[in-house]
Design a protein around this motif. Structure first.
Motif, PDB file in Angstrom:
ATOM      1  N   GLY A 253      23.597 -25.397 -11.044  1.00 43.74           N
ATOM      2  CA  GLY A 253      22.256 -24.901 -10.758  1.00 43.74           C
ATOM      3  C   GLY A 253      21.459 -25.866  -9.900  1.00 43.74           C
ATOM      4  O   GLY A 253      20.751 -25.453  -8.981  1.00 43.74           O
ATOM      5  N   LEU A 256      22.735 -25.598  -6.313  1.00 43.79           N
ATOM      6  CA  LEU A 256      22.287 -24.344  -5.714  1.00 43.79           C
ATOM      7  C   LEU A 256      20.790 -24.399  -5.399  1.00 43.79           C
ATOM      8  O   LEU A 256      20.337 -23.909  -4.358  1.00 43.79           O
ATOM      9  CB  LEU A 256      22.592 -23.185  -6.658  1.00 43.79           C
ATOM     10  CG  LEU A 256      24.077 -22.805  -6.768  1.00 43.79           C
ATOM     11  CD1 LEU A 256      24.295 -21.898  -7.972  1.00 43.79           C
ATOM     12  CD2 LEU A 256      24.557 -22.113  -5.485  1.00 43.79           C
ATOM     13  N   GLU A 257      20.034 -25.000  -6.289  1.00 49.79           N
ATOM     14  CA  GLU A 257      18.593 -25.132  -6.062  1.00 49.79           C
ATOM     15  C   GLU A 257      18.320 -25.946  -4.801  1.00 49.79           C
ATOM     16  O   GLU A 257      17.460 -25.588  -3.983  1.00 49.79           O
ATOM     17  CB  GLU A 257      17.945 -25.783  -7.282  1.00 49.79           C
ATOM     18  CG  GLU A 257      16.440 -25.893  -7.211  1.00 49.79           C
ATOM     19  CD  GLU A 257      15.847 -26.507  -8.469  1.00 49.79           C
ATOM     20  OE1 GLU A 257      14.610 -26.658  -8.512  1.00 49.79           O
ATOM     21  OE2 GLU A 257      16.604 -26.844  -9.408  1.00 49.79           O
ATOM     22  N   ARG A 262      17.843 -19.984  -4.989  1.00 51.75           N
ATOM     23  CA  ARG A 262      17.091 -20.037  -6.241  1.00 51.75           C
ATOM     24  C   ARG A 262      17.580 -19.015  -7.272  1.00 51.75           C
ATOM     25  O   ARG A 262      17.628 -19.309  -8.472  1.00 51.75           O
ATOM     26  CB  ARG A 262      15.601 -19.834  -5.960  1.00 51.75           C
ATOM     27  CG  ARG A 262      14.968 -20.991  -5.202  1.00 51.75           C
ATOM     28  CD  ARG A 262      13.508 -20.704  -4.886  1.00 51.75           C
ATOM     29  NE  ARG A 262      12.704 -20.499  -6.086  1.00 51.75           N
ATOM     30  CZ  ARG A 262      12.155 -21.490  -6.774  1.00 51.75           C
ATOM     31  NH1 ARG A 262      12.328 -22.742  -6.393  1.00 51.75           N
ATOM     32  NH2 ARG A 262      11.423 -21.230  -7.835  1.00 51.75           N
ATOM     33  N   ALA A 265      20.764 -20.247  -8.660  1.00 49.74           N
ATOM     34  CA  ALA A 265      20.471 -21.428  -9.462  1.00 49.74           C
ATOM     35  C   ALA A 265      19.928 -21.014 -10.823  1.00 49.74           C
ATOM     36  O   ALA A 265      20.345 -21.552 -11.865  1.00 49.74           O
ATOM     37  CB  ALA A 265      19.472 -22.327  -8.738  1.00 49.74           C
ATOM     38  N   THR A 289      13.055 -22.359 -11.284  1.00 46.03           N
ATOM     39  CA  THR A 289      13.638 -21.352 -10.391  1.00 46.03           C
ATOM     40  C   THR A 289      13.312 -19.916 -10.799  1.00 46.03           C
ATOM     41  O   THR A 289      13.740 -18.976 -10.138  1.00 46.03           O
ATOM     42  CB  THR A 289      15.167 -21.526 -10.340  1.00 46.03           C
ATOM     43  OG1 THR A 289      15.703 -21.470 -11.670  1.00 46.03           O
ATOM     44  CG2 THR A 289      15.547 -22.839  -9.689  1.00 46.03           C
TER      45      THR A 289
END
Length: 291
Positions: A253, A256-257, A262, A265, A289
């Motif tokens: 996460g 990905l953030e 988002r 994430a 997120t």
């Protein structure tokens, strides 16, 4: 363990204002906590309870090993093997008794000293463990396992330079031992030496290609130096191999953030939180997120 230098962790230029800056600072704090947790959770890589297997202490297995001991009561190796089975199953007092007997029968049994030291560490008897590691090394200066064990003990006590020396010695003696690379990398991470950590963790993967731990640790170092795509690749590997790794999902996460994904994430943080509802970095990630 040496404190992490959070000031050295990257913050994107775009976080310099308003809400985005606040989110970036939260992410840096979360990453620091994850790196510290990674160091702590891997501190027993070489210890018996890193992979407790109750089956090794099953009645059938212990009965079989006891038969060997009974048939050869003067053979120290039988007690060492049974003690290892007890240790692997978390039965530390019984393990300790067997290693004591093995050493009594053969005072030069350096492997038994090292095994006893592992049990003593689990029983929080670090001074006795250090004495046993020292004895094992004195008996056999080329026994890399004793250096790995003693290095872990030094690292847990914050004696970083002594730990580094032991892990480096273990690697020199056995260049294919993934434990030594993994543990040395954890020290490098705690010092902010992420390039060195990545090199060691890559070596650990070479010699233990199916273990998820080096990928989890290396991904954290990639996050710390701002290589978010490489970090994501490592965390993807972790969760493929261990679908219940809440740390793996949380770290996925984070990557990905940082990559601007988002929604994905949030899904990763939410899954991590479902696996471990008390894990604060996952809950914090969900808050950052959420739509």
């Amino acid at each position: 363990m040496t404190a992490l230098h959070l000031a050295n962790l990257p913050i994107d230029r775009q976080t310099e204002s308003g809400r985005t800056r606040k989110a970036g600072l939260f992410l840096v704090a979360s990453l620091g906590a994850l790196l510290l947790a990674g160091c702590q959770s891997s501190s027993n890589v070489h210890d018996f309870d890193s992979d407790i297997d109750p089956a090794t202490g099953s009645a059938a297995n212990i009965s079989s090993l006891t038969s060997v001991v009974d048939q050869n009561p003067s053979d120290a190796s039988g007690y060492n093997v049974r003690g290892t089975a007890f240790g692997r199953s978390g039965r530390y007092q019984e393990a300790l008794a067997d290693f004591n007997k093995a050493i009594q029968l053969n005072p030069n049994f350096y492997q038994a000293y090292t095994n006893r030291a592992l049990v003593e560490r689990r029983l929080k008897q670090d001074p006795q463990a250090l004495a046993d590691y020292n004895t094992a090394i004195q008996l056999n200066p080329n026994y890399n396992e004793a250096y790995v064990g003693r290095g872990n003990l030094y690292r847990s006590e914050g004696q970083t330079e002594l730990a580094l020396a032991d892990f480096s010695k273990a690697i020199a003696l056995e260049p294919t031992d993934p434990k030594a690379y993994q543990n040395r990398a954890l020290i490098y991470q705690s010092q902010g030496r992420h390039d060195d950590a990545i090199a060691d963790l890559t070596a650990a993967m070479t010699y233990a290609p199916n273990a998820p731990e080096p990928y989890l640790s290396r991904g954290l170092s990639y996050l710390a130096i701002g290589d978010y795509k490489a970090a994501l690749d490592d965390f993807n590997t972790v969760v493929r191999r261990d679908k219940n790794s809440y740390q793996g999902w949380t770290n996925q996460g984070l990557a990905l953030e940082k990559l601007g994904e988002r929604d994905l994430a949030f899904a990763a943080f939410a899954h991590a939180s479902s696996l471990n509802p008390s894990y604060a970095p996952a809950r914090d990630g969900m808050r950052r997120t959420a739509k």
